[in-house]
Write an enzyme that holds these catalytic residues in place. Structure first.
Site, PDB file in Angstrom:
ATOM      1  N   CYS A  16       0.873  -1.189   0.000  1.00 31.95           N
ATOM      2  CA  CYS A  16       0.000   0.000   0.000  1.00 31.95           C
ATOM      3  C   CYS A  16       0.901   1.228   0.000  1.00 31.95           C
ATOM      4  O   CYS A  16       0.936   1.999   0.962  1.00 31.95           O
ATOM      5  CB  CYS A  16      -0.924  -0.002   1.216  1.00 31.95           C
ATOM      6  SG  CYS A  16      -1.831  -1.544   1.449  1.00 31.95           S
ATOM      7  N   ALA A  17       1.631   1.418  -1.080  1.00 34.08           N
ATOM      8  CA  ALA A  17       2.730   2.384  -1.095  1.00 34.08           C
ATOM      9  C   ALA A  17       2.266   3.828  -1.073  1.00 34.08           C
ATOM     10  O   ALA A  17       2.979   4.702  -0.580  1.00 34.08           O
ATOM     11  CB  ALA A  17       3.615   2.138  -2.314  1.00 34.08           C
ATOM     12  N   GLY A  28       4.635   6.879  -1.450  1.00 31.11           N
ATOM     13  CA  GLY A  28       5.959   6.275  -1.382  1.00 31.11           C
ATOM     14  C   GLY A  28       6.839   6.661  -0.216  1.00 31.11           C
ATOM     15  O   GLY A  28       8.041   6.382  -0.239  1.00 31.11           O
ATOM     16  N   LYS A  87       7.198   5.399   2.837  1.00 28.23           N
ATOM     17  CA  LYS A  87       7.872   4.253   3.448  1.00 28.23           C
ATOM     18  C   LYS A  87       8.701   3.486   2.420  1.00 28.23           C
ATOM     19  O   LYS A  87       9.726   2.898   2.755  1.00 28.23           O
ATOM     20  CB  LYS A  87       6.856   3.355   4.146  1.00 28.23           C
ATOM     21  CG  LYS A  87       6.144   4.060   5.296  1.00 28.23           C
ATOM     22  CD  LYS A  87       5.172   3.145   6.004  1.00 28.23           C
ATOM     23  CE  LYS A  87       4.396   3.916   7.068  1.00 28.23           C
ATOM     24  NZ  LYS A  87       3.465   4.915   6.464  1.00 28.23           N
ATOM     25  N   ASP A  98      -0.156   0.120  -5.392  1.00 25.86           N
ATOM     26  CA  ASP A  98      -1.300   0.832  -4.841  1.00 25.86           C
ATOM     27  C   ASP A  98      -2.431   0.775  -5.859  1.00 25.86           C
ATOM     28  O   ASP A  98      -2.199   0.488  -7.047  1.00 25.86           O
ATOM     29  CB  ASP A  98      -0.955   2.290  -4.516  1.00 25.86           C
ATOM     30  CG  ASP A  98      -1.806   2.840  -3.382  1.00 25.86           C
ATOM     31  OD1 ASP A  98      -1.354   2.808  -2.229  1.00 25.86           O
ATOM     32  OD2 ASP A  98      -2.941   3.277  -3.644  1.00 25.86           O
ATOM     33  N   ASP A 142       0.926  -1.373   4.914  1.00 29.85           N
ATOM     34  CA  ASP A 142       0.509  -0.158   5.617  1.00 29.85           C
ATOM     35  C   ASP A 142      -0.921   0.116   5.171  1.00 29.85           C
ATOM     36  O   ASP A 142      -1.173   0.873   4.246  1.00 29.85           O
ATOM     37  CB  ASP A 142       1.446   0.993   5.254  1.00 29.85           C
ATOM     38  CG  ASP A 142       1.145   2.260   6.040  1.00 29.85           C
ATOM     39  OD1 ASP A 142       0.347   2.196   6.992  1.00 29.85           O
ATOM     40  OD2 ASP A 142       1.703   3.315   5.694  1.00 29.85           O
ATOM     41  N   CYS A 198      -2.120   3.582  10.912  1.00 29.71           N
ATOM     42  CA  CYS A 198      -1.972   4.802  11.720  1.00 29.71           C
ATOM     43  C   CYS A 198      -3.276   5.019  12.486  1.00 29.71           C
ATOM     44  O   CYS A 198      -3.988   6.001  12.282  1.00 29.71           O
ATOM     45  CB  CYS A 198      -1.616   5.999  10.851  1.00 29.71           C
ATOM     46  SG  CYS A 198      -2.647   6.227   9.401  1.00 29.71           S
TER      47      CYS A 198
END
Length: 396
Positions: free
Chosen positions: A210-211, A214, A216, A234, A282, A335
């Site tokens: 799940c970039a 970008g 991470k 993504d 993520d 998050c």
């Protein structure tokens, strides 16, 4: 603009933000930017003052208010000077009526607070809406943490991060020439800890499932010295298109991007089945850990939206697990401070996947607290965004 006119403008912008929150529309920053473009007569001091009023009101009000005026009145109740500007003259807001309704104040609706992880107690609540610092990550391909300390001597180190440097939230770091040269990225400490926890190494095959834009992915490239093959995926074309220009600026040359069609992700990743040494998931989530930066997210979360996030997370962790090579590792992260998005997702995965195990000891000393099979980072305890992460190892 007069001070009273600034207040009236803030009320109008709050009206638009509240409506957008209820409808799942554009974020507050985009709405504010559009409102300011429509008011070109407003100077830089006006914009700063209006922005302060808008975001102070958002932080004060716990859920989408019936009107921008009701939100601003809730703020005025704590500020006599602001209340005095409700005078009905100079393009300002009308005078306050004695029985006029106010928006409800507080951290969040009680039904939402009830969903928090048990570690997020009342002592954490105040820290969740304090304006966040500006955290930087040195790009090892072009710089170092020591250089950041020289460029920004007003900052301080981020605990446990040799590449991390923390600045006051209002710092215009991205305007520095070093940013254009790719020597650092803006990245919250929690995201830095998560990228480091992946334990990526040179020579590995890595998937960032799940970039997004970008952030991470670039952290992984930096950590591996641009010596690992990274596939960044993504389903959002606009976000994924941001990555390659950022990678070029950062000097990261071994990143491949792949746009996935929703519902067909598995078929489009067949060539990576069972071959990735590391997979980063993520997952999309409520964003409840990022309220310091985007406080209007409290206004957006509904039971149906949370249910959609939960379904996506379960699907993505399954998809990511299929890509992991025997003995490889998957890092699941959100998050979020909501237990169902964090510890509950990982506990459910481990119950249904025999042989997978949860790792320990991958965060710096004193960072994060054990939350089920993973760890929870919170603003008060860790001086970071709220973040859940769990590193899982596949059976051999």
């Amino acid at each position: 603009m007069t001070p009273a006119a600034r207040v009236q403008t803030a009320i109008e912008i709050l009206d638009a933000i509240a409506a957008s929150a209820r409808e799942g529309g554009a974020p507050a920053d985009a709405i504010f930017g559009e409102a300011m473009r429509a008011r070109r007569y407003a100077g830089s001091k006006d914009r700063r003052a209006i922005r302060g009023l808008v975001y102070d009101a958002i932080r004060r009000v716990r859920s989408a208010p019936p009107s921008g005026r009701a939100a601003m009145l809730a703020l005025a109740d704590t500020d006599p000077e602001l209340a005095a500007l409700f005078d009905g003259i100079s393009y300002g807001p009308a005078a306050i009526a004695a029985d006029e309704p106010r928006a409800e104040t507080g951290l969040a609706a009680t039904t939402l607070i009830a969903l928090f992880d048990p570690l997020v107690d009342a002592a954490e609540h105040d820290a969740m809406l304090v304006r966040a610092s500006l955290d930087l990550r040195a790009n090892r391909l072009r710089s170092s943490g020591e250089e950041l300390a020289t460029i920004f001597p007003e900052g301080e180190p981020i605990a446990g991060r040799a590449d991390g440097w923390r600045l006051p939230g209002e710092t215009a770091a991205v305007q520095h020439a070093a940013y254009a040269e790719g020597r650092f990225e803006v990245q919250d400490a929690a995201s830095q800890y998560a990228a480091a926890a992946l334990d990526a190494h040179a020579g590995q095959a890595i998937v960032d499932l799940c970039a997004g834009g970008g952030g991470k992915t670039l952290a992984i490239a930096s950590a591996t010295g641009d010596a690992a093959d990274i596939l960044a995926c993504d389903t959002n074309r606009a976000r994924l298109q941001q990555l390659l220009p950022r990678a070029e600026r950062a000097g990261a040359t071994r990143i491949e991007t792949r746009l996935l069609n929703p519902g067909k992700e598995h078929d489009m990743l067949v060539d990576w089945q069972g071959r990735a040494d590391r997979v980063f998931v993520d997952a999309p989530c409520s964003g409840s850990g990022t309220w310091r930066r985007s406080p209007e997210l409290r206004w957006r979360l509904t039971p149906s939206r949370l249910d959609r996030h939960l379904a996506d997370q379960a699907k993505l962790i399954e998809l990511g697990a299929d890509l992991v090579a025997p003995g490889g590792k998957l890092l699941y992260a959100v998050c979020s401070i909501i237990a169902r998005e964090g510890r509950a997702q990982v506990d459910d995965f481990l119950r249904h996947h025999r042989g997978w195990t949860a790792d320990t000891g991958y965060l710096p000393d004193g960072i994060g607290r054990a939350a089920g099979a993973g760890f929870l980072l919170t603003p008060a305890h860790d001086r970071s965004d709220g973040f859940f992460l769990a590193r899982l190892t596949a059976p051999c």
